[in-house]
Design a protein around this motif. Structure first.
Motif, PDB file in Angstrom:
ATOM      1  N   SER A   1      -8.320  -0.538  -3.359  1.00 32.23           N
ATOM      2  CA  SER A   1      -9.561  -0.446  -2.573  1.00 32.23           C
ATOM      3  C   SER A   1      -9.259  -0.298  -1.086  1.00 32.23           C
ATOM      4  N   ASN A   2      -8.281  -1.054  -0.593  1.00 31.35           N
ATOM      5  CA  ASN A   2      -7.912  -0.973   0.827  1.00 31.35           C
ATOM      6  C   ASN A   2      -7.345   0.402   1.176  1.00 31.35           C
TER       7      ASN A   2
ATOM      8  N   GLU B   1       0.834  -1.201   0.000  1.00 34.99           N
ATOM      9  CA  GLU B   1       0.000   0.000   0.000  1.00 34.99           C
ATOM     10  C   GLU B   1       0.871   1.254   0.000  1.00 34.99           C
TER      11      GLU B   1
ATOM     12  N   HIS C   1      -5.716  -3.896  -3.374  1.00 31.65           N
ATOM     13  CA  HIS C   1      -4.862  -2.985  -2.614  1.00 31.65           C
ATOM     14  C   HIS C   1      -5.285  -1.528  -2.781  1.00 31.65           C
TER      15      HIS C   1
ATOM     16  N   LYS D   1     -10.230   2.871   1.434  1.00 35.47           N
ATOM     17  CA  LYS D   1     -11.000   2.682   2.672  1.00 35.47           C
ATOM     18  C   LYS D   1     -10.282   3.319   3.858  1.00 35.47           C
ATOM     19  N   LYS D   2      -8.971   3.149   3.915  1.00 39.87           N
ATOM     20  CA  LYS D   2      -8.210   3.727   5.026  1.00 39.87           C
ATOM     21  C   LYS D   2      -8.247   5.251   4.985  1.00 39.87           C
TER      22      LYS D   2
END
Length: 227
Positions: free
Chosen positions: A197-198, A156, A195, A201-202
């Motif tokens: 998408s993650n 990330e 990744h 979200k964060k």
């Protein structure tokens, strides 16, 4: 937009490089002899040079140190000479990378991107990259939005590092994969999409701004409206 000087006397290979680099978002200048390449280097600024060794006018072994004198830029040697002595000699003489012919054009593009980022990562200041209210800290491997620290996985962090190094450039999934995973991309879209998408979200926990833009059919870049 980064500029690449291609010095290759084989017109077919030279044109193939130009086409591939142009598709990857770079501006190219073509030279077909060592002397022509040196003339270009003395008159215009470049971010990278890709050169053959067996060149008319001036051999690559002679050209390399003269090219480095003209401009302090990374140089990738692409040559049919595949002996260890040749490779070591060129690297000791100032070449930043060496690729043996025949070669995969995707590998050349990936190696060029790495050399350009090492030399002049845009927007990089000390150990931080900043874009809008988002910053990256290379020491803590974390992102920060308005004082809120966001822990990231290695991949990330590397994805954001690449996108933020040149915010206006659209990076293909291949380029992202090559940079973040240190291995060759084999067309696996799901891994990169998950990744991205993650990361989104964060970031959404602390901001409503969109920081990563999907450019359909091409890849990803930093979203312009978030600046």
């Amino acid at each position: 937009m980064e500029r690449i000087l291609i010095i290759e006397d084989d017109a077919e290979i030279n044109n193939m490089m130009r086409e591939a680099f142009t598709k990857a978002g770079y501006t190219c200048v073509q030279a077909f002899s060592g002397t022509e390449g040196l003339l270009w280097a003395g008159g215009e600024a470049f971010d990278l040079a890709v050169m053959d060794l067996m060149l008319p006018g001036m051999a690559g072994e002679q050209l390399l140190p003269k090219l480095k004198e003209k401009q302090d830029i990374p140089v990738i040697v692409v040559s049919a000479k595949d002996s260890i002595d040749s490779k070591v000699g060129l690297l000791e003489s100032g070449a930043d990378d060496y690729l043996t012919k025949p070669f995969e054009i995707r590998e050349l593009i990936a190696r060029a991107a790495v050399q350009i980022r090492k030399k002049s990562p845009a927007g990089h200041t000390g150990t931080r990259l900043k874009y809008g209210d988002l910053s990256l800290n290379e020491e803590s491997f974390a992102a920060d939005i308005s004082g809120n620290e966001i822990p990231l996985t290695k991949q990330e962090f590397k994805i954001l590092e690449l996108l933020m190094s040149n915010p206006s450039k659209v990076y293909s999934k291949q380029e992202i994969y090559d940079y973040a995973w240190d291995e060759y991309y084999i067309g696996e879209d799901k891994t990169i999409n998950v990744h991205i998408s993650n990361i989104r979200k964060k970031l959404k926990k602390y901001t409503e701004d969109e920081y990563i833009e999907t450019v359909w059919g091409i890849g990803f870049r930093m979203a312009k409206q978030s600046v």
